[in-house]
Design a protein around this motif. Structure first.
Motif, PDB file in Angstrom:
ATOM      1  N   THR A  15      -8.931  22.847  -1.870  1.00  0.00           N
ATOM      2  CA  THR A  15      -9.682  22.062  -0.895  1.00  0.00           C
ATOM      3  C   THR A  15      -9.537  22.595   0.526  1.00  0.00           C
ATOM      4  O   THR A  15     -10.428  22.392   1.346  1.00  0.00           O
ATOM      5  CB  THR A  15      -9.282  20.576  -0.935  1.00  0.00           C
ATOM      6  OG1 THR A  15      -7.873  20.469  -0.774  1.00  0.00           O
ATOM      7  CG2 THR A  15      -9.694  19.944  -2.252  1.00  0.00           C
ATOM      8  N   ASP A  16      -8.455  23.279   0.822  1.00  0.00           N
ATOM      9  CA  ASP A  16      -8.231  23.845   2.163  1.00  0.00           C
ATOM     10  C   ASP A  16      -8.220  25.361   2.047  1.00  0.00           C
ATOM     11  O   ASP A  16      -7.469  25.919   1.238  1.00  0.00           O
ATOM     12  CB  ASP A  16      -6.896  23.341   2.711  1.00  0.00           C
ATOM     13  CG  ASP A  16      -6.615  23.769   4.147  1.00  0.00           C
ATOM     14  OD1 ASP A  16      -7.206  24.762   4.618  1.00  0.00           O
ATOM     15  OD2 ASP A  16      -5.791  23.098   4.795  1.00  0.00           O
ATOM     16  N   TRP A  17      -9.020  26.036   2.835  1.00  0.00           N
ATOM     17  CA  TRP A  17      -9.096  27.497   2.740  1.00  0.00           C
ATOM     18  C   TRP A  17      -7.746  28.163   2.984  1.00  0.00           C
ATOM     19  O   TRP A  17      -7.468  29.230   2.469  1.00  0.00           O
ATOM     20  CB  TRP A  17     -10.164  28.060   3.678  1.00  0.00           C
ATOM     21  CG  TRP A  17      -9.858  27.929   5.143  1.00  0.00           C
ATOM     22  CD1 TRP A  17     -10.099  26.851   5.942  1.00  0.00           C
ATOM     23  CD2 TRP A  17      -9.267  28.912   5.983  1.00  0.00           C
ATOM     24  NE1 TRP A  17      -9.692  27.096   7.225  1.00  0.00           N
ATOM     25  CE2 TRP A  17      -9.176  28.370   7.279  1.00  0.00           C
ATOM     26  CE3 TRP A  17      -8.799  30.208   5.769  1.00  0.00           C
ATOM     27  CZ2 TRP A  17      -8.638  29.056   8.356  1.00  0.00           C
ATOM     28  CZ3 TRP A  17      -8.266  30.902   6.838  1.00  0.00           C
ATOM     29  CH2 TRP A  17      -8.188  30.331   8.116  1.00  0.00           C
ATOM     30  N   LYS A  18      -6.873  27.511   3.738  1.00  0.00           N
ATOM     31  CA  LYS A  18      -5.543  28.076   3.982  1.00  0.00           C
ATOM     32  C   LYS A  18      -4.646  27.979   2.748  1.00  0.00           C
ATOM     33  O   LYS A  18      -3.539  28.514   2.750  1.00  0.00           O
ATOM     34  CB  LYS A  18      -4.884  27.397   5.180  1.00  0.00           C
ATOM     35  CG  LYS A  18      -5.564  27.783   6.491  1.00  0.00           C
ATOM     36  CD  LYS A  18      -4.892  27.132   7.670  1.00  0.00           C
ATOM     37  CE  LYS A  18      -5.611  27.495   8.952  1.00  0.00           C
ATOM     38  NZ  LYS A  18      -5.066  26.760  10.097  1.00  0.00           N
ATOM     39  N   ASP A  19      -5.133  27.317   1.686  1.00  0.00           N
ATOM     40  CA  ASP A  19      -4.405  27.270   0.426  1.00  0.00           C
ATOM     41  C   ASP A  19      -4.839  28.368  -0.539  1.00  0.00           C
ATOM     42  O   ASP A  19      -4.304  28.455  -1.650  1.00  0.00           O
ATOM     43  CB  ASP A  19      -4.567  25.899  -0.244  1.00  0.00           C
ATOM     44  CG  ASP A  19      -3.750  24.829   0.454  1.00  0.00           C
ATOM     45  OD1 ASP A  19      -2.710  25.166   1.075  1.00  0.00           O
ATOM     46  OD2 ASP A  19      -4.142  23.649   0.398  1.00  0.00           O
ATOM     47  N   LEU A  20      -5.790  29.207  -0.141  1.00  0.00           N
ATOM     48  CA  LEU A  20      -6.113  30.383  -0.949  1.00  0.00           C
ATOM     49  C   LEU A  20      -4.866  31.262  -0.979  1.00  0.00           C
ATOM     50  O   LEU A  20      -4.201  31.444   0.055  1.00  0.00           O
ATOM     51  CB  LEU A  20      -7.292  31.151  -0.360  1.00  0.00           C
ATOM     52  CG  LEU A  20      -8.655  30.460  -0.464  1.00  0.00           C
ATOM     53  CD1 LEU A  20      -9.676  31.159   0.423  1.00  0.00           C
ATOM     54  CD2 LEU A  20      -9.130  30.410  -1.905  1.00  0.00           C
ATOM     55  N   PRO A  21      -4.494  31.797  -2.138  1.00  0.00           N
ATOM     56  CA  PRO A  21      -3.250  32.573  -2.238  1.00  0.00           C
ATOM     57  C   PRO A  21      -3.110  33.702  -1.221  1.00  0.00           C
ATOM     58  O   PRO A  21      -2.018  33.910  -0.684  1.00  0.00           O
ATOM     59  CB  PRO A  21      -3.284  33.104  -3.671  1.00  0.00           C
ATOM     60  CG  PRO A  21      -4.020  32.030  -4.413  1.00  0.00           C
ATOM     61  CD  PRO A  21      -5.104  31.586  -3.450  1.00  0.00           C
ATOM     62  N   ILE A  22      -4.175  34.416  -0.921  1.00  0.00           N
ATOM     63  CA  ILE A  22      -4.078  35.506   0.041  1.00  0.00           C
ATOM     64  C   ILE A  22      -3.689  34.983   1.430  1.00  0.00           C
ATOM     65  O   ILE A  22      -2.909  35.603   2.148  1.00  0.00           O
ATOM     66  CB  ILE A  22      -5.387  36.338   0.103  1.00  0.00           C
ATOM     67  CG1 ILE A  22      -5.186  37.595   0.947  1.00  0.00           C
ATOM     68  CG2 ILE A  22      -6.550  35.498   0.588  1.00  0.00           C
ATOM     69  CD1 ILE A  22      -6.364  38.556   0.920  1.00  0.00           C
TER      70      ILE A  22
END
Length: 98
Positions: free
Chosen positions: A80-87
Motif C-alpha cells: 500500500t505504501d511505495w516505500k514498502d517496495l523491497p528495493i
C-alpha cells in the motif's frame, strides 16, 4: 486480477535471461512493469519521481500502481505504501545503518 502470478514472473525471468526478481529491480524494472501491466487492471506505470520528485534521494525505480497498491518484481501482491517496495526498503535500511 489483484496480483502478478509467480508463474508468469518465472517464465519472464527465463525469457529475459535474468536470475531473480532482485536482479529485475537492478536493471529491468521498466521492462517488467510494461510486460506485467496487463495483470494489474487499471494500473499505471510510475516511478520514484512520481511520488518523491525528480531530485529524490531514493533509488530510481519503475513499478505498477493501481491507485491502491504498488507492484514490482519483488512485490507481486502489491504494497500500500511505495516505500514498502523491497528495493526502497533496502535503501532505507542501508541509509539508516550508515
Amino acid at each position: 486480477m489483484t496480483n502478478i502470478p509467480e508463474a508468469a514472473v518465472t517464465a519472464w525471468l527465463e525469457i529475459k535471461g535474468l536470475r531473480s526478481p532482485y536482479e529485475v529491480n537492478s536493471e529491468s524494472c521498466e521492462d517488467f512493469a510494461q510486460d506485467m501491466q496487463h495483470f494489474i487492471l487499471d494500473s499505471d506505470i510510475v516511478g520514484t519521481d512520481n511520488f518523491d520528485g525528480w531530485d529524490s534521494v531514493y533509488p530510481n525505480h519503475i513499478w505498477l500502481f493501481d491507485g491502491i497498491k504498488h507492484y514490482d518484481s519483488e512485490a507481486l501482491e502489491g504494497v500500500t505504501d511505495w516505500k514498502d517496495l523491497p528495493i526502497i526498503k533496502r535503501f532505507i535500511e542501508k541509509v539508516n545503518k550508515e
